[in-house]
Design an enzyme around this catalytic site. Structure first.
Site: not given
Ligand code: DGL
Length: 274
Positions: A11-12, A43-44, A74-76, A159, A193-195
């Site tokens: 993930d990011s 990453y978004g 990570c979805n992004t 974060e 988003c996994t966050h």
């Molecule tokens: N956890 C990432 C996701 O699922 C977050 C991406 C990010 O860093 O913005 O999209």
């Protein structure tokens, strides 16, 4: 020769831990390596090309650690990099390795959660702009209406650890309001988003009790178990030591503090140089 062949989870930053936890809970016997690119999160807001480059670097690093299989938790990255990596890069890197994402497994089942046929998607700007959820849910559940809202401030909240503070509340409320105003019929909200599952208590606190809030971790874990059952050639390559190693590209202490809160025990991440 590496003696371990773990499942790599990427993930990011910290968000993919919400997926890793469910995967390890369901399949504790495999070895796992988690990589968070915290130095470059979020990453978004980044361009398609940048997310692709960063994700490819991460995948190559996990391959170099002996992983035959990498999950983009990570979805992004799943929205912006997965297809190119699967279709263009894998054959040049090692055609026996595999990279899987989180969007397809989620969109295959999310329509089953809604009774009204209206789903709200909360995600990063990149995920929302990619249209991936609208397209994929449209294929799997053509009668379901998808309403999307980007929440660009939420990943930085997680974060930094600020999500635990009261000042996070209005920031969370604002995005939920912007989503819910789109339709009275939304009965299911997907945290795409996994966050965001780290914010789940606060998200629920801003919503009526009849709205279902769905996280992806258990969906991805179930889908991975099915995948491994169907792919014995991959399953037999994975080692079964029950170990988990954590790596971050960013500041180790910041990662360990954030990760330990979520993991519920001390996390001792090492630095990864991609
Ligand atoms: N956890 C990432 C996701 O699922 C977050 C991406 C990010 O860093 O913005 O999209």
């Amino acid at each position: 020769m590496q003696d371990k062949h773990p499942i790599g989870v990427f993930d990011s930053g910290l968000g993919g831990l919400t997926v890793l936890k469910e995967i390890v809970g369901a399949m504790p016997n495999y070895d796992y390596i988690y990589l968070g690119d915290s130095a470059r999160a979020p990453y978004g807001p980044r361009s398609f090309e940048t997310v692709y480059q960063y994700t490819l670097e991460a995948v190559n690093w996990l391959f170099s650690q002996g992983c035959p299989l990498v999950i983009l938790a990570c979805n992004t990255s799943s929205a912006k990099a997965l297809r190119t990596i699967q279709q263009n890069d894998l054959s040049a890197i090692d055609s026996t390795k595999r990279v899987l994402g989180v969007i397809r497994p989620t969109t295959e089942v999310i329509g089953d959660y809604t009774e009204t046929g209206h789903i709200g998607i909360l995600g990063t700007q990149g995920t929302v702009d990619s249209g991936s959820y609208v397209i994929e849910i449209g294929k799997a559940f053509p009668d379901v209406q998808v309403h999307q809202q980007a929440c660009p401030a939420w990943v930085p909240l997680v974060e930094s650890g600020d999500y635990l503070k009261e000042k996070a509340d209005p920031i969370i409320q604002e995005c939920i309001d912007k989503l819910m105003i789109q339709s009275d019929l939304i009965d299911t909200i997907l945290l795409a988003c996994t966050h965001y599952p780290l914010l789940e208590d606060k998200i629920r606190a801003h919503l009526p009790a009849n709205i279902a809030v769905v996280s992806q971790g258990h969906i991805v874990a179930e889908s991975l178990a099915t995948y491994l059952g169907r792919h014995p050639e991959m399953e037999s390559r994975l080692t079964h030591g029950g170990s988990i190693s954590f790596f971050s590209t960013g500041d180790e202490n910041a990662f360990n503090t954030g990760a330990s809160v979520f993991w519920g025990e001390e996390v001792d991440a090492k630095t990864a140089i991609l």
